[in-house]
Scaffold this motif. Sequence first.
Motif, mmCIF file in Angstrom:
data_model
loop_
_atom_site.group_PDB
_atom_site.id
_atom_site.type_symbol
_atom_site.label_atom_id
_atom_site.label_comp_id
_atom_site.label_asym_id
_atom_site.label_seq_id
_atom_site.Cartn_x
_atom_site.Cartn_y
_atom_site.Cartn_z
ATOM 1 N N GLN B 12 0.708 -1.210 -0.076
ATOM 2 C CA GLN B 12 0.209 0.119 -0.047
ATOM 3 C C GLN B 12 0.732 1.460 -0.065
ATOM 4 O O GLN B 12 0.618 1.947 -0.749
ATOM 5 N N GLU B 13 1.961 1.031 1.066
ATOM 6 C CA GLU B 13 2.607 2.633 1.124
ATOM 7 C C GLU B 13 3.505 2.756 -0.106
ATOM 8 O O GLU B 13 3.637 4.074 -0.508
ATOM 9 N N ARG B 14 4.072 1.595 -0.864
ATOM 10 C CA ARG B 14 4.719 1.899 -2.055
ATOM 11 C C ARG B 14 4.055 2.348 -3.216
ATOM 12 O O ARG B 14 4.185 3.282 -3.871
ATOM 13 N N ALA B 15 2.640 1.846 -3.259
ATOM 14 C CA ALA B 15 1.797 2.268 -4.196
ATOM 15 C C ALA B 15 1.505 3.566 -4.086
ATOM 16 O O ALA B 15 1.296 4.498 -4.958
ATOM 17 N N ASN B 16 1.008 3.948 -2.832
ATOM 18 C CA ASN B 16 0.682 5.401 -2.625
ATOM 19 C C ASN B 16 1.837 6.411 -2.741
ATOM 20 O O ASN B 16 1.443 7.453 -3.461
ATOM 21 N N THR B 17 2.841 6.234 -2.227
ATOM 22 C CA THR B 17 4.135 7.052 -2.635
ATOM 23 C C THR B 17 4.363 7.044 -4.494
ATOM 24 O O THR B 17 4.304 8.065 -4.512
ATOM 25 N N GLY B 18 4.210 5.994 -4.857
ATOM 26 C CA GLY B 18 4.508 5.911 -6.338
ATOM 27 C C GLY B 18 3.706 6.928 -7.152
ATOM 28 O O GLY B 18 3.912 7.756 -7.906
ATOM 29 N N ARG B 19 2.089 6.909 -6.713
ATOM 30 C CA ARG B 19 1.174 7.817 -7.223
ATOM 31 C C ARG B 19 1.340 9.172 -6.633
ATOM 32 O O ARG B 19 0.929 9.958 -7.520
ATOM 33 N N ALA B 20 1.661 9.598 -5.496
ATOM 34 C CA ALA B 20 2.027 10.865 -5.214
ATOM 35 C C ALA B 20 3.331 11.638 -5.906
ATOM 36 O O ALA B 20 3.270 12.856 -6.159
ATOM 37 N N LEU B 21 4.320 10.677 -6.569
ATOM 38 C CA LEU B 21 5.434 11.172 -6.948
ATOM 39 C C LEU B 21 5.372 11.164 -8.509
ATOM 40 O O LEU B 21 6.412 11.564 -9.167
ATOM 41 N N THR B 22 4.439 10.561 -9.013
ATOM 42 C CA THR B 22 4.341 10.202 -10.584
ATOM 43 C C THR B 22 3.229 11.204 -10.970
ATOM 44 O O THR B 22 2.074 11.360 -10.378
ATOM 45 N N PRO B 23 3.527 11.938 -11.921
ATOM 46 C CA PRO B 23 2.409 12.985 -12.677
ATOM 47 C C PRO B 23 1.247 12.142 -13.071
ATOM 48 O O PRO B 23 1.684 10.819 -13.755
ATOM 49 N N ASP B 24 0.046 12.489 -12.912
ATOM 50 C CA ASP B 24 -1.189 11.636 -13.406
ATOM 51 C C ASP B 24 -0.966 11.537 -15.035
ATOM 52 O O ASP B 24 -1.029 12.733 -15.661
ATOM 53 N N PRO B 25 -1.068 10.507 -15.316
ATOM 54 C CA PRO B 25 -0.900 10.142 -17.011
ATOM 55 C C PRO B 25 -1.755 11.060 -17.732
ATOM 56 O O PRO B 25 -1.795 11.342 -18.768
ATOM 57 N N ARG B 26 -3.138 11.010 -17.094
ATOM 58 C CA ARG B 26 -4.223 11.768 -17.902
ATOM 59 C C ARG B 26 -3.753 13.284 -18.270
ATOM 60 O O ARG B 26 -3.906 13.589 -19.271
ATOM 61 N N LEU B 27 -3.077 13.756 -17.047
ATOM 62 C CA LEU B 27 -2.980 15.357 -17.393
ATOM 63 C C LEU B 27 -1.438 15.318 -18.124
ATOM 64 O O LEU B 27 -1.322 16.522 -18.564
ATOM 65 N N MET B 28 -0.582 14.315 -18.224
ATOM 66 C CA MET B 28 0.580 14.371 -19.223
ATOM 67 C C MET B 28 0.152 14.276 -20.516
ATOM 68 O O MET B 28 0.815 14.476 -21.582
ATOM 69 N N TYR B 29 -0.941 13.079 -21.004
ATOM 70 C CA TYR B 29 -1.004 12.807 -22.241
ATOM 71 C C TYR B 29 -2.197 13.474 -22.987
ATOM 72 O O TYR B 29 -2.294 13.639 -24.187
ATOM 73 N N THR B 77 1.588 20.567 -19.538
ATOM 74 C CA THR B 77 2.336 19.251 -18.747
ATOM 75 C C THR B 77 3.656 19.906 -18.360
ATOM 76 O O THR B 77 4.102 18.697 -17.380
ATOM 77 N N GLY B 78 4.488 20.847 -18.668
ATOM 78 C CA GLY B 78 5.647 21.084 -17.957
ATOM 79 C C GLY B 78 5.248 21.317 -16.554
ATOM 80 O O GLY B 78 5.973 20.896 -15.485
ATOM 81 N N LEU B 79 4.179 22.226 -16.228
ATOM 82 C CA LEU B 79 3.860 22.588 -14.952
ATOM 83 C C LEU B 79 3.558 21.198 -13.951
ATOM 84 O O LEU B 79 3.863 21.149 -12.978
ATOM 85 N N VAL B 80 2.645 20.380 -14.654
ATOM 86 C CA VAL B 80 2.354 19.215 -14.162
ATOM 87 C C VAL B 80 3.546 18.500 -13.578
ATOM 88 O O VAL B 80 3.596 17.661 -12.389
ATOM 89 N N GLY B 81 4.243 18.150 -14.609
ATOM 90 C CA GLY B 81 5.625 17.511 -14.493
ATOM 91 C C GLY B 81 6.516 17.928 -13.473
ATOM 92 O O GLY B 81 7.029 17.427 -12.351
ATOM 93 N N ALA B 82 6.647 19.267 -13.369
ATOM 94 C CA ALA B 82 7.477 19.969 -12.348
ATOM 95 C C ALA B 82 7.014 19.988 -10.888
ATOM 96 O O ALA B 82 7.558 19.657 -9.774
ATOM 97 N N ARG B 83 5.535 20.003 -10.854
ATOM 98 C CA ARG B 83 4.804 19.891 -9.607
ATOM 99 C C ARG B 83 4.966 18.581 -8.979
ATOM 100 O O ARG B 83 5.266 18.481 -7.740
ATOM 101 N N SER B 84 4.849 17.535 -9.738
ATOM 102 C CA SER B 84 4.971 16.255 -9.155
ATOM 103 C C SER B 84 6.346 15.859 -8.620
ATOM 104 O O SER B 84 6.696 15.154 -7.902
#
Lengths: 108, 200
Positions: B12-29, B77-84
Amino acid sequence: MTIDEPTLPDLDPVIHAQARLRVVAALSQLNGGDRIAFPRLQEILRMTPGNLSVHLRKLEEAGYVEVTKTHRGRTPATLVQLTRRGRFAFEEYVAALRTLIDPGEEPS
Amino acid sequence: MDPSEALDLIRQERANTGRALTPDPRLMYWPWGLTWLIGFGLSFLRYGPDGRTLVALPEWVPLFGLTALMIAAGLFTGLVGARSGRSVSGPTSRQGIWYGIAWSAGFTGLAVVFGRISEVLPEHLMGLLWGGGMVALVGALYMAGGAIWNERTMFTLGAWISAVNVVGVLLGPGWHALVAALAGGGGMLAAGLIGWMRLR
């Protein structure tokens, strides 16, 4: 104790505590060499600063975590990362858990 | 805490951290998918196959539309990426910055080369040169990104874009814009959805 009884591995007491396990698991998700800012880690783990500090200190004392104080521009920043030793201890811990669940399986 | 509880907690904790640190693919693509769908779609409508004009838009609309949408998508997408990536420092953020520079360098290089060639190129081939060249670059860079981050979705998207680009270029002017809009833009929308479902 009988001779036949399979020897079960001991669990690392530094890691085997719910809060610290969560901290180590979250840090293990970072790529090697990456450091995360303290407030962000706190946000991800949903812990209070005091609580997280206490657990980080314990992990730091065991040599599992490195806490670096630095500056980002003018604002001070505290960065956290798992040390090599910490990463290794975490892997050993996970292997030990697997062995406890299925003692027939050799830890790899 | 028994062993299986501990393993669950780790997962759970690894998945949660992964989600928090990876930009939302919907917002990137999705911004890029829409950019291609609309931008190349306009180009197809104005400069259709065999020199036909399907919709009598002003000449400047397709190129202006595509450029404006690309700038907007790039900034977003630059902003979303930088934010994550904020508050993580080290090799990974350096990789991200270098990868971003590779995109800018590639686009700048192609724009300079194509700009020179466009001076002597017949009008009807210009769209194909710019469209085909830029789409080829995007395909190759997505594949490279997939290789860097070990991201299957990104690599597959890049391979798909590279393949449909070749098909579009072989079909010729007009058709290329249609292929880029539907297969390229559609592929990006699909990649955003698939990436998001994998992260959940």
